[in-house]
Write a protein that holds these residues in place. Structure first.
Motif, PDB file in Angstrom:
ATOM      1  N   SER A 247       0.836  -1.196   0.000  1.00 32.00           N
ATOM      2  CA  SER A 247       0.000   0.000   0.000  1.00 32.00           C
ATOM      3  C   SER A 247       0.880   1.259   0.000  1.00 32.00           C
ATOM      4  CB  SER A 247      -0.911   0.014   1.232  1.00 32.00           C
ATOM      5  OG  SER A 247      -1.810  -1.075   1.192  1.00 32.00           O
ATOM      6  N   GLY A 248       0.475   2.226  -0.828  1.00 35.12           N
ATOM      7  CA  GLY A 248       1.249   3.463  -0.919  1.00 35.12           C
ATOM      8  C   GLY A 248       2.396   3.392  -1.896  1.00 35.12           C
ATOM      9  N   SER A 249       2.586   2.242  -2.551  1.00 30.82           N
ATOM     10  CA  SER A 249       3.663   2.106  -3.542  1.00 30.82           C
ATOM     11  C   SER A 249       3.248   2.785  -4.847  1.00 30.82           C
ATOM     12  CB  SER A 249       3.957   0.630  -3.798  1.00 30.82           C
ATOM     13  OG  SER A 249       2.815   0.004  -4.370  1.00 30.82           O
ATOM     14  N   PRO A 250       4.201   3.067  -5.749  1.00 27.85           N
ATOM     15  CA  PRO A 250       3.836   3.635  -7.052  1.00 27.85           C
ATOM     16  C   PRO A 250       2.876   2.750  -7.821  1.00 27.85           C
ATOM     17  CG  PRO A 250       6.197   3.816  -6.681  1.00 27.85           C
ATOM     18  CD  PRO A 250       5.657   2.965  -5.580  1.00 27.85           C
ATOM     19  N   MET A 251       2.998   1.428  -7.655  1.00 23.11           N
ATOM     20  CA  MET A 251       2.095   0.513  -8.340  1.00 23.11           C
ATOM     21  C   MET A 251       0.661   0.651  -7.824  1.00 23.11           C
ATOM     22  SD  MET A 251       5.288  -0.541  -7.748  1.00 23.11           S
ATOM     23  CE  MET A 251       6.697  -1.250  -8.577  1.00 23.11           C
ATOM     24  N   HIS A 252       0.536   0.859  -6.524  1.00 14.91           N
ATOM     25  CA  HIS A 252      -0.788   1.093  -5.938  1.00 14.91           C
ATOM     26  C   HIS A 252      -1.396   2.384  -6.499  1.00 14.91           C
ATOM     27  CE1 HIS A 252      -3.308   1.819  -2.030  1.00 14.91           C
ATOM     28  NE2 HIS A 252      -4.061   1.539  -3.079  1.00 14.91           N
ATOM     29  N   ILE A 253      -0.588   3.444  -6.547  1.00 16.71           N
ATOM     30  CA  ILE A 253      -1.061   4.714  -7.087  1.00 16.71           C
ATOM     31  C   ILE A 253      -1.453   4.566  -8.562  1.00 16.71           C
ATOM     32  CG2 ILE A 253      -0.321   7.055  -7.695  1.00 16.71           C
ATOM     33  CD1 ILE A 253       1.302   7.070  -5.092  1.00 16.71           C
ATOM     34  N   ALA A 254      -0.641   3.812  -9.331  1.00 15.04           N
ATOM     35  CA  ALA A 254      -0.946   3.596 -10.753  1.00 15.04           C
ATOM     36  C   ALA A 254      -2.282   2.877 -10.921  1.00 15.04           C
ATOM     37  CB  ALA A 254       0.179   2.800 -11.411  1.00 15.04           C
ATOM     38  N   GLY A 255      -2.538   1.896 -10.071  1.00 13.96           N
ATOM     39  CA  GLY A 255      -3.794   1.164 -10.154  1.00 13.96           C
ATOM     40  C   GLY A 255      -4.998   2.044  -9.858  1.00 13.96           C
ATOM     41  N   GLU A 256      -4.878   2.916  -8.847  1.00 10.56           N
ATOM     42  CA  GLU A 256      -5.989   3.807  -8.504  1.00 10.56           C
ATOM     43  C   GLU A 256      -6.237   4.839  -9.609  1.00 10.56           C
ATOM     44  OE1 GLU A 256      -8.001   3.321  -5.839  1.00 10.56           O
ATOM     45  OE2 GLU A 256      -6.795   1.501  -5.643  1.00 10.56           O
ATOM     46  N   LEU A 257      -5.158   5.317 -10.227  1.00  8.92           N
ATOM     47  CA  LEU A 257      -5.317   6.271 -11.336  1.00  8.92           C
ATOM     48  C   LEU A 257      -6.033   5.615 -12.520  1.00  8.92           C
ATOM     49  CD1 LEU A 257      -1.841   8.073 -11.305  1.00  8.92           C
ATOM     50  CD2 LEU A 257      -4.039   9.022 -10.588  1.00  8.92           C
ATOM     51  N   PHE A 258      -5.680   4.365 -12.803  1.00  7.81           N
ATOM     52  CA  PHE A 258      -6.328   3.667 -13.916  1.00  7.81           C
ATOM     53  C   PHE A 258      -7.815   3.411 -13.627  1.00  7.81           C
ATOM     54  CE2 PHE A 258      -7.564  -0.300 -16.093  1.00  7.81           C
ATOM     55  CZ  PHE A 258      -7.374   0.097 -17.412  1.00  7.81           C
ATOM     56  N   LYS A 259      -8.134   3.010 -12.416  1.00  9.22           N
ATOM     57  CA  LYS A 259      -9.525   2.782 -12.040  1.00  9.22           C
ATOM     58  C   LYS A 259     -10.363   4.048 -12.246  1.00  9.22           C
ATOM     59  CE  LYS A 259     -10.203   0.951  -8.023  1.00  9.22           C
ATOM     60  NZ  LYS A 259     -10.015   0.615  -6.583  1.00  9.22           N
ATOM     61  N   LYS A 260      -9.817   5.182 -11.845  1.00  4.79           N
ATOM     62  CA  LYS A 260     -10.561   6.436 -12.003  1.00  4.79           C
ATOM     63  C   LYS A 260     -10.705   6.809 -13.471  1.00  4.79           C
ATOM     64  CE  LYS A 260     -10.501  11.335 -10.852  1.00  4.79           C
ATOM     65  NZ  LYS A 260      -9.763  12.459 -10.191  1.00  4.79           N
ATOM     66  N   SER A 261      -9.618   6.697 -14.228  1.00  6.78           N
ATOM     67  CA  SER A 261      -9.645   7.110 -15.625  1.00  6.78           C
ATOM     68  C   SER A 261     -10.563   6.224 -16.457  1.00  6.78           C
ATOM     69  CB  SER A 261      -8.228   7.089 -16.203  1.00  6.78           C
ATOM     70  OG  SER A 261      -8.227   7.517 -17.547  1.00  6.78           O
ATOM     71  N   ALA A 262     -10.556   4.918 -16.205  1.00  5.24           N
ATOM     72  CA  ALA A 262     -11.355   3.974 -16.988  1.00  5.24           C
ATOM     73  C   ALA A 262     -12.763   3.801 -16.443  1.00  5.24           C
ATOM     74  CB  ALA A 262     -10.650   2.627 -17.042  1.00  5.24           C
ATOM     75  N   GLY A 263     -12.980   4.253 -15.220  1.00  2.00           N
ATOM     76  CA  GLY A 263     -14.301   4.103 -14.622  1.00  2.00           C
ATOM     77  C   GLY A 263     -14.640   2.668 -14.288  1.00  2.00           C
ATOM     78  N   VAL A 264     -13.640   1.922 -13.788  1.00  3.38           N
ATOM     79  CA  VAL A 264     -13.852   0.506 -13.463  1.00  3.38           C
ATOM     80  C   VAL A 264     -13.471   0.256 -12.006  1.00  3.38           C
ATOM     81  CG1 VAL A 264     -13.457  -0.274 -15.820  1.00  3.38           C
ATOM     82  CG2 VAL A 264     -11.519  -0.075 -14.258  1.00  3.38           C
ATOM     83  N   ASP A 265     -13.761  -0.941 -11.534  1.00  5.02           N
ATOM     84  CA  ASP A 265     -13.444  -1.308 -10.158  1.00  5.02           C
ATOM     85  C   ASP A 265     -12.511  -2.516 -10.151  1.00  5.02           C
ATOM     86  OD1 ASP A 265     -13.474  -1.376  -7.372  1.00  5.02           O
ATOM     87  OD2 ASP A 265     -15.152  -2.798  -7.347  1.00  5.02           O
TER      88      ASP A 265
END
Length: 410
Positions: A247-265
């Protein structure tokens, strides 16, 4: 008004003044005047100035007032207090020392290094930061004719090593080699970590030696070949898990950014490091992950993982055929992956400039570029100001993202 004159003799007096030190002569003259008479009354009516008593040969006295003259005006005096005088003295000394300071700074740059340089890495030996620091250290040692010591101080998301450098003498002989996660950690670490460190103001940027690339990959069993196919699947099957090193890693941040941009869960599954996360994705236990290109390139080549897209602002020259997530219709998903070299705050500018020049000279060597490519990195370089701008921009950006998604480290 007519100026009064008391004359007891018609003769022109001798202008020799009575000696004021001869008190008997003055007393005698005053006793005669005090005996009375009109002349004494005139003396009493004198309105200012002093009186002079002149001696005559006839022993008679003539008394006349001191001639009137207009008062002379003296130019105003400027009084400088002790504190102001001390300030002016320091200012004068400072002006005199400017050439000396310039010569001293120049000498510091020319004489550096006079002893071995230590590069501290806040991660375990054998990882990407450690490999990069040792390779560049070897090249620097050959150029600067001094030993370069690489010291690993892992812990607290790299902050243990960073704290050691911040406390080191600001002379250029202790440096920090860190990935850009160095700028994320202060935003995600809990208060219990007790990291009293200002990553922007406690360090002086030296150079950004290299950059890699962050990418999204999936297990072949998921049946998707790019980000668009993944989004279509997530629309039908929301909640598919993705693994990260924590948690808090760049990979975690990348995943949250993708979820928001794509509108998926997607479901975030944090691991204790990169190796266990990749191992579970290779085993098919978790279907998706984010990783630097160097970690997964061999698995992609072997067909054990599928590359879905680069989480970067532009394509990587290491995999030029793989489009970014933004190119596939999902903007604001870039994270970036690069390394930076930092010195303690207060390191002389001449020393920082010398280090910057030496690092850039090493990065221009063909064999350095070849070795970086083997590690799936590309040379970056540039000025210390370039690194300062990169660090400030990413620190501010990650701060907003962490706050928006309420991300915190384990």
């Amino acid at each position: 008004m007519k100026r009064p004159v008391v004359a007891l003799s018609a003769r022109q007096p001798d202008r020799t003044s009575l000696n004021t030190s001869t008190s008997s002569s003055i007393d005698g003259a005053l006793s005669i005047l005090s005996a009375g008479g009109t002349n004494c009354g005139l003396m009493k009516r004198y309105w200012g100035g002093g009186w002079r008593v002149f001696r005559e040969e006839s022993a008679l006295l003539r008394v006349r007032r001191r001639p009137w003259r207009p008062a002379r005006r003296r130019p105003p005096r400027i009084f400088i207090g002790a504190s102001m005088f001390a300030l002016l003295r320091k200012f004068a000394l400072a002006l005199g020392c400017l050439p000396l300071a310039a010569l001293t700074a120049h000498a510091q740059g020319n004489d550096f290094p006079a002893k071995p340089i230590t590069i501290i890495v806040g991660y375990p030996a054998g990882g990407g930061p450690d490999i990069g620091a040792r390779m560049l250290g070897e090249k620097l040692a050959a150029r600067m004719h001094q030993s370069i010591i690489v010291e690993n101080r892992p812990g607290v998301s790299g902050m243990m090593g960073a704290s050691a450098v911040a406390r080191a003498p600001a002379d250029g002989y202790t440096l920090l080699f860190a990935p850009n996660t160095f700028l994320i950690a202060p935003h995600v670490l809990p208060k219990s970590a007790n990291v009293n460190l200002d990553v922007l103001n406690d360090f002086v940027p030296v150079v950004a030696p290299s950059k890699g690339a962050m990418m999204m990959v999936a297990h072949p069993s998921l049946g998707v070949k790019n980000a668009k196919e993944l989004v279509a699947l997530l629309k039908k099957q929301p909640g598919i898990a993705y693994a990260t090193p924590g948690s808090g890693s760049p990979m975690h941040i990348a995943g949250e950014l993708f979820k928001k941009s794509a509108g998926v869960d997607m479901l975030h599954v944090p691991y204790k490091g990169v190796a266990p996360a990749i191992a579970d994705v290779l085993g098919g236990h978790v279907k998706i992950t984010y990783a630097s290109i160097g970690v997964v390139a061999q698995h992609i080549a072997a067909g054990r993982l599928v590359a879905l897209g680069m989480a970067e602002k532009e394509r990587s020259p290491l995999m030029p055929d793989l489009p970014t997530l933004a190119e596939q219709g999902y903007p604001n998903t870039a994270t970036g992956a690069w390394y930076g070299v930092f010195a303690p705050k207060g390191t002389p500018p001449a020393v920082v400039e010398k280090l910057n020049q030496e690092f850039n000279a090493v990065l221009r060597q063909p064999d350095t570029a070849a070795k970086l490519k083997q590690q799936w990195e590309v040379p970056l370089g540039g000025s210390s100001e370039d690194l300062a701008r990169m660090a400030k921009a990413e620190y501010d950006s990650y701060g907003k993202i962490v706050k928006e998604f309420n991300i915190s480290a384990d």
